[in-house]
Structures are given as structure tokens and as C-alpha cells.
Design a protein around this motif. Structure first.
Motif, PDB file in Angstrom:
ATOM      1  N   ALA A 189       1.321  -1.949 -11.891  1.00 47.84           N
ATOM      2  CA  ALA A 189       2.131  -3.137 -11.570  1.00 47.84           C
ATOM      3  C   ALA A 189       1.322  -4.082 -10.674  1.00 47.84           C
ATOM      4  N   HIS A 190       0.671  -3.530  -9.648  1.00 50.79           N
ATOM      5  CA  HIS A 190      -0.125  -4.340  -8.718  1.00 50.79           C
ATOM      6  C   HIS A 190      -1.314  -4.977  -9.444  1.00 50.79           C
ATOM      7  N   LEU A 191      -2.011  -4.173 -10.254  1.00 56.85           N
ATOM      8  CA  LEU A 191      -3.196  -4.682 -10.939  1.00 56.85           C
ATOM      9  C   LEU A 191      -2.835  -5.786 -11.939  1.00 56.85           C
ATOM     10  N   THR A 211       2.070  -7.199   9.078  1.00 60.44           N
ATOM     11  CA  THR A 211       1.583  -8.551   9.389  1.00 60.44           C
ATOM     12  C   THR A 211       1.892  -9.526   8.244  1.00 60.44           C
ATOM     13  N   TYR A 212       1.620  -9.089   7.000  1.00 58.16           N
ATOM     14  CA  TYR A 212       1.952  -9.950   5.844  1.00 58.16           C
ATOM     15  C   TYR A 212       3.453 -10.236   5.829  1.00 58.16           C
ATOM     16  N   MET A 213       4.252  -9.223   6.186  1.00 54.31           N
ATOM     17  CA  MET A 213       5.710  -9.415   6.155  1.00 54.31           C
ATOM     18  C   MET A 213       6.154 -10.436   7.206  1.00 54.31           C
ATOM     19  N   VAL A 236     -12.677  -7.779 -11.963  1.00 55.95           N
ATOM     20  CA  VAL A 236     -12.712  -6.539 -11.168  1.00 55.95           C
ATOM     21  C   VAL A 236     -11.422  -5.737 -11.408  1.00 55.95           C
ATOM     22  N   ALA A 237     -10.278  -6.444 -11.490  1.00 52.86           N
ATOM     23  CA  ALA A 237      -9.002  -5.751 -11.732  1.00 52.86           C
ATOM     24  C   ALA A 237      -9.056  -5.010 -13.077  1.00 52.86           C
ATOM     25  N   ALA A 238      -9.656  -5.666 -14.098  1.00 49.89           N
ATOM     26  CA  ALA A 238      -9.734  -5.025 -15.419  1.00 49.89           C
ATOM     27  C   ALA A 238     -10.612  -3.771 -15.351  1.00 49.89           C
ATOM     28  N   VAL A 288      -0.440  -7.988 -11.674  1.00 44.96           N
ATOM     29  CA  VAL A 288      -0.234  -9.237 -10.926  1.00 44.96           C
ATOM     30  C   VAL A 288      -1.584  -9.834 -10.528  1.00 44.96           C
ATOM     31  N   VAL A 289      -2.483  -8.977 -10.018  1.00 45.76           N
ATOM     32  CA  VAL A 289      -3.812  -9.460  -9.601  1.00 45.76           C
ATOM     33  C   VAL A 289      -4.568 -10.025 -10.815  1.00 45.76           C
ATOM     34  N   PHE A 290      -4.449  -9.336 -11.959  1.00 45.84           N
ATOM     35  CA  PHE A 290      -5.173  -9.732 -13.170  1.00 45.84           C
ATOM     36  C   PHE A 290      -4.650 -11.077 -13.710  1.00 45.84           C
ATOM     37  N   ALA A 325       2.876   8.942 -10.100  1.00 45.03           N
ATOM     38  CA  ALA A 325       3.512   7.730  -9.561  1.00 45.03           C
ATOM     39  C   ALA A 325       2.514   6.573  -9.535  1.00 45.03           C
ATOM     40  N   LEU A 326       1.261   6.903  -9.191  1.00 43.08           N
ATOM     41  CA  LEU A 326       0.245   5.851  -9.046  1.00 43.08           C
ATOM     42  C   LEU A 326      -0.015   5.110 -10.341  1.00 43.08           C
ATOM     43  N   PHE A 327       0.075   5.841 -11.449  1.00 48.25           N
ATOM     44  CA  PHE A 327      -0.231   5.185 -12.718  1.00 48.25           C
ATOM     45  C   PHE A 327       0.684   3.967 -12.908  1.00 48.25           C
ATOM     46  N   ASN A 380      -3.696 -16.514  -6.976  1.00 46.22           N
ATOM     47  CA  ASN A 380      -2.509 -16.488  -6.117  1.00 46.22           C
ATOM     48  C   ASN A 380      -2.661 -15.440  -5.011  1.00 46.22           C
ATOM     49  N   ILE A 381      -3.856 -15.393  -4.421  1.00 47.69           N
ATOM     50  CA  ILE A 381      -4.123 -14.463  -3.316  1.00 47.69           C
ATOM     51  C   ILE A 381      -4.587 -15.301  -2.125  1.00 47.69           C
ATOM     52  N   GLY A 382      -4.065 -14.995  -0.958  1.00 46.16           N
ATOM     53  CA  GLY A 382      -4.446 -15.752   0.242  1.00 46.16           C
ATOM     54  C   GLY A 382      -3.437 -15.477   1.338  1.00 46.16           C
ATOM     55  N   ASP A 386       3.843 -14.582   0.955  1.00 49.68           N
ATOM     56  CA  ASP A 386       5.051 -15.019   0.229  1.00 49.68           C
ATOM     57  C   ASP A 386       5.428 -13.994  -0.837  1.00 49.68           C
ATOM     58  N   ARG A 387       4.395 -13.482  -1.544  1.00 47.61           N
ATOM     59  CA  ARG A 387       4.689 -12.472  -2.576  1.00 47.61           C
ATOM     60  C   ARG A 387       5.329 -11.245  -1.915  1.00 47.61           C
ATOM     61  N   ILE A 388       4.741 -10.839  -0.771  1.00 49.09           N
ATOM     62  CA  ILE A 388       5.193  -9.611  -0.107  1.00 49.09           C
ATOM     63  C   ILE A 388       6.601  -9.776   0.472  1.00 49.09           C
ATOM     64  N   GLY A 417     -12.591   0.584   0.573  1.00 50.43           N
ATOM     65  CA  GLY A 417     -13.154  -0.769   0.786  1.00 50.43           C
ATOM     66  C   GLY A 417     -12.040  -1.810   0.731  1.00 50.43           C
ATOM     67  N   HIS A 418     -11.195  -1.705  -0.290  1.00 50.90           N
ATOM     68  CA  HIS A 418     -10.066  -2.620  -0.485  1.00 50.90           C
ATOM     69  C   HIS A 418      -9.224  -2.710   0.785  1.00 50.90           C
ATOM     70  N   MET A 419      -8.968  -1.567   1.443  1.00 52.80           N
ATOM     71  CA  MET A 419      -8.103  -1.563   2.626  1.00 52.80           C
ATOM     72  C   MET A 419      -8.727  -2.377   3.758  1.00 52.80           C
ATOM     73  N   LEU A 455     -13.717   5.217  -3.215  1.00 53.92           N
ATOM     74  CA  LEU A 455     -14.557   4.265  -2.489  1.00 53.92           C
ATOM     75  C   LEU A 455     -13.985   2.853  -2.619  1.00 53.92           C
ATOM     76  N   PHE A 456     -13.480   2.550  -3.835  1.00 55.67           N
ATOM     77  CA  PHE A 456     -12.889   1.219  -4.037  1.00 55.67           C
ATOM     78  C   PHE A 456     -11.695   1.020  -3.102  1.00 55.67           C
ATOM     79  N   ILE A 457     -10.770   1.991  -3.076  1.00 56.09           N
ATOM     80  CA  ILE A 457      -9.532   1.767  -2.318  1.00 56.09           C
ATOM     81  C   ILE A 457      -9.818   1.735  -0.809  1.00 56.09           C
TER      82      ILE A 457
HETATM   83  C1  HEM Z   1      -9.237  -5.870  -8.277  1.00 56.35           C
HETATM   84  C2  HEM Z   1      -8.324  -5.057  -7.836  1.00 56.35           C
HETATM   85  C3  HEM Z   1      -7.451  -5.330  -6.634  1.00 56.35           C
HETATM   86  C4  HEM Z   1      -7.323  -6.461  -5.873  1.00 56.35           C
HETATM   87  C5  HEM Z   1      -8.075  -7.796  -6.009  1.00 56.35           C
HETATM   88  C6  HEM Z   1      -6.328  -6.198  -4.863  1.00 56.35           C
HETATM   89  C7  HEM Z   1      -5.924  -7.085  -3.884  1.00 56.35           C
HETATM   90  C8  HEM Z   1      -4.889  -6.876  -2.993  1.00 56.35           C
HETATM   91  C9  HEM Z   1      -4.351  -7.867  -2.096  1.00 56.35           C
HETATM   92  C10 HEM Z   1      -4.858  -9.302  -1.973  1.00 56.35           C
HETATM   93  C11 HEM Z   1      -3.354  -7.296  -1.395  1.00 56.35           C
HETATM   94  C12 HEM Z   1      -2.470  -7.998  -0.341  1.00 56.35           C
HETATM   95  C13 HEM Z   1      -1.100  -8.264  -0.933  1.00 56.35           C
HETATM   96  C14 HEM Z   1      -1.067  -9.244  -2.113  1.00 56.35           C
HETATM   97  O1  HEM Z   1      -1.816 -10.224  -2.168  1.00 56.35           O
HETATM   98  O2  HEM Z   1      -0.229  -9.033  -3.001  1.00 56.35           O
HETATM   99  C15 HEM Z   1      -3.269  -5.907  -1.825  1.00 56.35           C
HETATM  100  C16 HEM Z   1      -2.425  -4.970  -1.294  1.00 56.35           C
HETATM  101  C17 HEM Z   1      -2.455  -3.634  -1.613  1.00 56.35           C
HETATM  102  N1  HEM Z   1      -3.173  -3.050  -2.626  1.00 56.35           N
HETATM  103 FE1  HEM Z   1      -4.513  -3.968  -3.803  1.00 56.35          FE
HETATM  104  N2  HEM Z   1      -5.888  -4.903  -5.015  1.00 56.35           N
HETATM  105  C18 HEM Z   1      -6.538  -4.339  -6.075  1.00 56.35           C
HETATM  106  C19 HEM Z   1      -6.377  -3.073  -6.571  1.00 56.35           C
HETATM  107  C20 HEM Z   1      -5.627  -2.090  -5.954  1.00 56.35           C
HETATM  108  C21 HEM Z   1      -5.522  -0.721  -6.396  1.00 56.35           C
HETATM  109  C22 HEM Z   1      -6.214  -0.159  -7.638  1.00 56.35           C
HETATM  110  C23 HEM Z   1      -4.703  -0.079  -5.507  1.00 56.35           C
HETATM  111  C24 HEM Z   1      -4.263   1.351  -5.475  1.00 56.35           C
HETATM  112  C25 HEM Z   1      -4.270   2.159  -6.470  1.00 56.35           C
HETATM  113  C26 HEM Z   1      -4.284  -1.037  -4.518  1.00 56.35           C
HETATM  114  C27 HEM Z   1      -3.452  -0.759  -3.462  1.00 56.35           C
HETATM  115  C28 HEM Z   1      -2.926  -1.702  -2.612  1.00 56.35           C
HETATM  116  C29 HEM Z   1      -2.010  -1.394  -1.530  1.00 56.35           C
HETATM  117  C30 HEM Z   1      -1.477  -0.004  -1.168  1.00 56.35           C
HETATM  118  C31 HEM Z   1      -1.703  -2.603  -0.915  1.00 56.35           C
HETATM  119  C32 HEM Z   1      -0.797  -2.801   0.299  1.00 56.35           C
HETATM  120  C33 HEM Z   1      -1.704  -2.576   1.486  1.00 56.35           C
HETATM  121  C34 HEM Z   1      -1.022  -2.611   2.820  1.00 56.35           C
HETATM  122  O3  HEM Z   1      -0.057  -1.892   3.033  1.00 56.35           O
HETATM  123  O4  HEM Z   1      -1.520  -3.336   3.691  1.00 56.35           O
HETATM  124  N3  HEM Z   1      -4.866  -2.244  -4.819  1.00 56.35           N
HETATM  125  N4  HEM Z   1      -4.213  -5.695  -2.799  1.00 56.35           N
END
Ligand code: HEM
Length: 244
Positions: A128-130, A216-218, A68-70, A132-134, A121-123, A139-141, A147-149, A29-31, A25-27
């Protein structure tokens, strides 16, 4: 009969399903939130500010995003530890499983295997993504993310993460429905076929949405590369004194 029923495995199973459901549900919503970039830079800017609590507290608190990331990281860790119980534990078990899978050619067993591989692989990818967010929640916008992407080459991580997470989530929700859903034995074949169709539909939808927003980000990141590091200011703020 003296032995007491061990409820541990059943509880672990329920907890694994529940943590998986919350993560799916989180992922999903996140998308939707993250693909607000498809509606324009201002839309993504507003979503970012919303998650920093600005509409509620009057000013942004990026620490909320770190919180939320934690929480998500803990959920992933719990989910992964519980899943590890079911992985082949030794080279011999792995060989036996492979032989078994080859002999049976059962599509659902193959799906389970895809889940094991993507889960592994996801672990690493999600961590790595979390991280950076944590560590850099401010640095999100529209420009910071682009720029990060592009300039930071995070598109490589996101492309892999996108495929792995949506295969894993889609297959996971299909398996949850098969396991816990009220499916009558008589209609199980039809239900399986329909659920599988829904699963592939959902996976395809999120892969398309994610690819469109990543592209689009790219594009934005490529255009903004000469000014990488500069932050986005929405039109109404650009007019303010001191922001020119
Ligand atoms: C609090 C937790 C999270 C936040 C705030 C967050 C936020 C973001 C943001 C802002 C982006 C856009 C790129 C960037 O700013 O670097 C992004 C991209 C992405 N995130 Fe997260 N994310 C979180 C957790 C996760 C998790 C747990 C996953 C998967 C396991 C995930 C998968 C992805 C993917 C696949 C993209 C690229 C999406 C695309 O292709 O458009 N994120 N995330």
C-alpha cells in the motif's frame, strides 16, 4: 550413486537471505532519511530534493523515486515468494507446527513464527505504501507527507507498518547472523544471547526513531490541516518573486 545433487534449495536459501539483507539495509537507511523531519522542515525538504536528483541534474526528477519504489517492490516480491516455501502449507501442517511450538517452547521458534506473521502483514502494508510512493513520487515533502499522514489518515498504515517492519527486520538480521555468521559451536550460547540483546536494542531504537518522526509528521499535519494540499517552500524560495 546416480542422483545429481539438487542445488536449487541451497540457491533459493542464499537468494532469500541476500534479498532479506538488502531490504533490511534499505529500511534502516529509509528510517534515517525519513526522520530528517526531526531536524526541521527544511532538512526533510532537502532530503526529498536530493532523492529526486536535483543536486545532480539541476532540477527534480520524481520519477527516480518511482524507479526505486519499483525495485524495492520486486525485491519484496522475490523475498516473499522464496519465504512462502517455508510457511505451513495446509491446515494440518499449521496445526502440527502450533502443537510443536507449544511443546518445545523454544524462543527462536517463537521468533520465527513472529516473522511469518509480520511478513504476511508486511506484504499488504508495504505494498500500500509503495503504491502511493510509486504513483505520486512528487507528493513527498514536509507538508505533502504530513498532510497525507494527518489529513489523509495514513498514520494508521504507518503505525502498523512501523511495528511489523522493525520486528521483521530485527528478527531477520538476528536469524541471518545465527545462520551465516562464523559462530564457533563452543561459544554459540553466549553468541546467541549477545545477538539477541543486539536485536532487541536495534528494534527498540528504530521503533523510538519511527514513533518520534511519525508524531512530528502528525503534529505538522494537524497544524497544516486548514491548508492541506499546499506545498512547503523553504525560506530561501519564499523570497523569490512569484512564490509569495
Ligand atoms: C522507494 C521506496 C520508499 C520511499 C521513497 C519511502 C518514503 C517514505 C516517506 C517519504 C515517508 C514519510 C511519510 C509519507 O511521505 O507518506 C515514509 C514513511 C514510512 N515508510 Fe517508507 N518509503 C519507501 C519504502 C518503504 C518500505 C519498503 C517500507 C517497509 C516495508 C517503508 C516503511 C515506512 C514506514 C514504517 C514509515 C513510517 C515511518 C515513521 O513512523 O516515521 N517504506 N516512507
Amino acid at each position: 550413486m546416480t542422483g545429481k545433487l539438487d542445488r536449487g534449495p541451497a540457491r533459493a536459501d542464499i537468494l532469500q537471505s541476500l534479498s532479506g539483507l538488502l531490504l533490511v539495509l534499505f529500511i534502516w537507511g529509509h528510517m534515517f532519511f525519513e526522520s530528517s523531519i526531526l531536524l526541521g522542515k527544511d532538512a526533510m525538504y532537502r532530503v526529498t530534493r536530493m532523492f529526486e536528483g536535483e543536486p545532480l541534474f539541476g532540477k527534480p526528477y520524481p520519477l527516480l523515486v518511482s524507479g526505486v519504489a519499483a525495485i524495492i517492490f520486486v525485491l519484496i516480491a522475490v523475498h516473499a515468494v522464496l519465504a512462502l516455501r517455508k510457511f505451513p502449507g495446509s491446515h494440518r501442517q499449521y496445526r502440527e507446527f502450533n502443537a510443536h511450538m507449544g511443546a518445545m517452547r523454544h524462543p527462536d521458534t517463537t521468533l520465527w513464527y513472529v516473522q511469518v506473521l509480520t511478513g504476511f502483514a508486511l506484504f499488504f502494508l508495504a505494498s500500500a505504501h509503495l503504491l502511493v510512493v510509486f504513483l505520486q513520487p512528487d507528493n513527498i515533502g514536509p507538508y505533502a507527507s504530513s498532510d497525507r499522514i494527518w489529513s489523509g489518515r495514513f498514520w494508521i498504515l504507518y503505525a502498523l507498518l512501523l511495528v511489523c517492519v522493525h520486528l521483521h527486520a530485527g528478527i531477520g538480521i538476528y536469524r541471518l547472523a545465527m545462520k551465516w555468521g562464523p559462530i564457533p559451536a563452543a561459544g554459540s550460547k553466549v553468541a546467541r544471547r549477545r545477538l539477541k540483546l543486539a536485536m532487541w536494542g536495534i528494534i527498540a531504537f528504530f521503533l523510538c526513531l519511527g514513533t518520534a518522526s511519525l508524531a512530528t509528521y502528525m503534529y505538522i499535519g494537524r497544524d497544516h490541516a486548514p491548508h492541506a494540499g499546499e506545498r512547503y517552500l523553504p525560506a530561501h524560495q519564499q523570497a523569490l518573486p512569484g512564490n509569495t
